[in-house]
Design an enzyme around this catalytic site. Structure first.
Site, mmCIF file in Angstrom:
data_model
loop_
_atom_site.group_PDB
_atom_site.id
_atom_site.type_symbol
_atom_site.label_atom_id
_atom_site.label_comp_id
_atom_site.label_asym_id
_atom_site.label_seq_id
_atom_site.Cartn_x
_atom_site.Cartn_y
_atom_site.Cartn_z
ATOM 1 N N TYR A 276 0.857 -1.192 0.000
ATOM 2 C CA TYR A 276 0.000 0.000 0.000
ATOM 3 C C TYR A 276 0.889 1.237 0.000
ATOM 4 O O TYR A 276 1.730 1.391 0.873
ATOM 5 C CB TYR A 276 -0.893 0.055 1.241
ATOM 6 C CG TYR A 276 -1.850 -1.088 1.446
ATOM 7 C CD1 TYR A 276 -2.162 -1.982 0.427
ATOM 8 C CD2 TYR A 276 -2.448 -1.304 2.684
ATOM 9 C CE1 TYR A 276 -3.042 -3.024 0.637
ATOM 10 C CE2 TYR A 276 -3.337 -2.338 2.898
ATOM 11 C CZ TYR A 276 -3.626 -3.208 1.883
ATOM 12 O OH TYR A 276 -4.502 -4.241 2.093
ATOM 13 N N GLY B 264 -17.435 -0.353 -0.666
ATOM 14 C CA GLY B 264 -18.346 0.783 -0.457
ATOM 15 C C GLY B 264 -19.787 0.502 -0.802
ATOM 16 O O GLY B 264 -20.684 1.239 -0.388
ATOM 17 N N LEU C 97 -21.813 -1.694 0.329
ATOM 18 C CA LEU C 97 -22.617 -1.974 1.512
ATOM 19 C C LEU C 97 -22.720 -0.788 2.474
ATOM 20 O O LEU C 97 -23.264 -0.919 3.565
ATOM 21 C CB LEU C 97 -22.082 -3.220 2.229
ATOM 22 C CG LEU C 97 -22.211 -4.521 1.420
ATOM 23 C CD1 LEU C 97 -21.469 -5.667 2.097
ATOM 24 C CD2 LEU C 97 -23.677 -4.884 1.197
ATOM 25 N N THR C 98 -22.221 0.370 2.066
ATOM 26 C CA THR C 98 -22.513 1.596 2.822
ATOM 27 C C THR C 98 -23.908 2.108 2.482
ATOM 28 O O THR C 98 -24.450 2.956 3.186
ATOM 29 C CB THR C 98 -21.508 2.716 2.502
ATOM 30 O OG1 THR C 98 -21.630 3.073 1.108
ATOM 31 C CG2 THR C 98 -20.074 2.289 2.796
ATOM 32 N N GLY C 99 -24.466 1.625 1.363
ATOM 33 C CA GLY C 99 -25.783 2.081 0.932
ATOM 34 C C GLY C 99 -25.747 3.312 0.053
ATOM 35 O O GLY C 99 -26.795 3.783 -0.410
#
Length: 314
Positions: free
Chosen positions: A54, A216, A218-220
């Site tokens: 990273y 992201g 499932l953050t809606g």
């Protein structure tokens, strides 16, 4: 006070949300990274996940930028002994693969960037099937015996190679994997459930899932007709408008409303409740995004709610 969870057979005790360091040096600069780390630690968080690779995918970066930022934060805050630092080996541009020499050299480079003399949890980032497990485990065992690594773990590995590694450790009395980092979330269950989860369960390994929020989705935030400006939107958008994606979001919305909680909190709570899972990994670009992630520590779903999400995600 949120109770900590023990990682497998190790003596590492961790907060039930691991803070992903993949955004540090990418979508979060030094100031934003420090703010997120400060807020996480202030809430009782102690489990930070990074990798030597990273953020090598950014133009001008070499890899190790995330480790460097985390190391600078640990030094400035003087809290090294309070934080369980997990990093990974095998994908850095200068240290590719898992030969014994590569593992040892990469560990020393990570230690230097992190500004510490030990790594709490050291993962093989991607299995290297060109190297026998005897060589990989042997090198990791040397790091543990030298005091450079406290515990070892694996990521992106087949059930067969994982079992072979565990059997070798047991047979030869070498350092043994205590945790596994699988790709696992409500819209990607077959990447872990089945043979890999069975090996982890049978062997007492703790699972620390990555992509816990499906990049992201499932953050809606990602819905049909909605455009989200994010460096990760390409990954998340693959689920938008799919039958399973729609079912999962509908179930998440209903349960979030019932608990007066946010959608990502519910998605993480489902994951944290799954067999073998000790702490999902999720990252925050800004400290404002953090409360919804931290809420997993105290959000307990009913058996009916867990079952509804499991059914929706089938």
């Amino acid at each position: 006070m949120t109770s900590l969870r023990t990682l497998g057979s190790s003596d590492l005790e961790v907060f039930p949300l691991s803070l992903g360091g993949n955004v540090f040096g990418w979508t979060a600069d030094r100031t934003a990274s420090f703010a997120v780390l400060d807020a996480y630690a202030a809430a009782g968080g102690n489990f930070v996940d990074t990798a030597d690779a990273y953020t090598a995918w950014i133009d001008g970066n070499k890899g190790g930028e995330s480790e460097t930022l985390i190391g600078e934060w640990l030094a400035e805050r003087g809290n090294r002994s309070d934080i369980v630092v997990a990093t990974k080996v095998g994908a850095h541009p200068d240290y590719k693969g898992l030969s014994a020499a590569t593992i040892k050299a990469a560990a020393d480079a990570s230690l230097q960037r992190l500004g510490t003399d030990y790594i709490d949890l050291y993962y093989t980032h991607f299995d290297d099937t060109s190297v026998p497990v005897e060589e990989i485990i042997g090198a990791l065992d040397e790091l543990v015996r030298a005091g450079k690594v406290r515990a070892i773990a694996a990521s992106n590995i087949s059930p067969e190679r994982l079992q072979e590694s565990l059997d070798l450790s047991d047979r030869e009395g070498l350092a043994r994997y205590v945790a596994l980092q699988p790709h696992y979330n409500l819209v990607s269950r077959d990447t872990y459930e089945g043979p890999l989860q069975e090996v982890a369960s049978r062997s007492g390994l703790a699972a620390v899932p990555y992509f816990a929020l499906a990049a992201g989705f499932l953050t809606g935030k990602y819905r049909p007709g909605t455009k989200v400006e994010s460096a990760r939107s390409g990954r998340a958008e693959q689920y938008v408008g799919t039958e399973r994606g729609d079912r999962v979001l509908t179930a998440l919305d209903e349960i979030a409303q019932a608990h007066d909680a946010q959608v990502p909190s519910v998605a993480l709570a489902w994951l944290a409740a799954q067999p073998t899972v000790a702490a999902p990994i999720a990252s925050a670009r800004t400290f404002e995004q953090l409360p919804a992630l931290l809420a997993v520590a105290d959000l307990e779903l009913t058996q009916a709610e867990l079952a509804a999400l499991t059914a929706a995600s089938a």
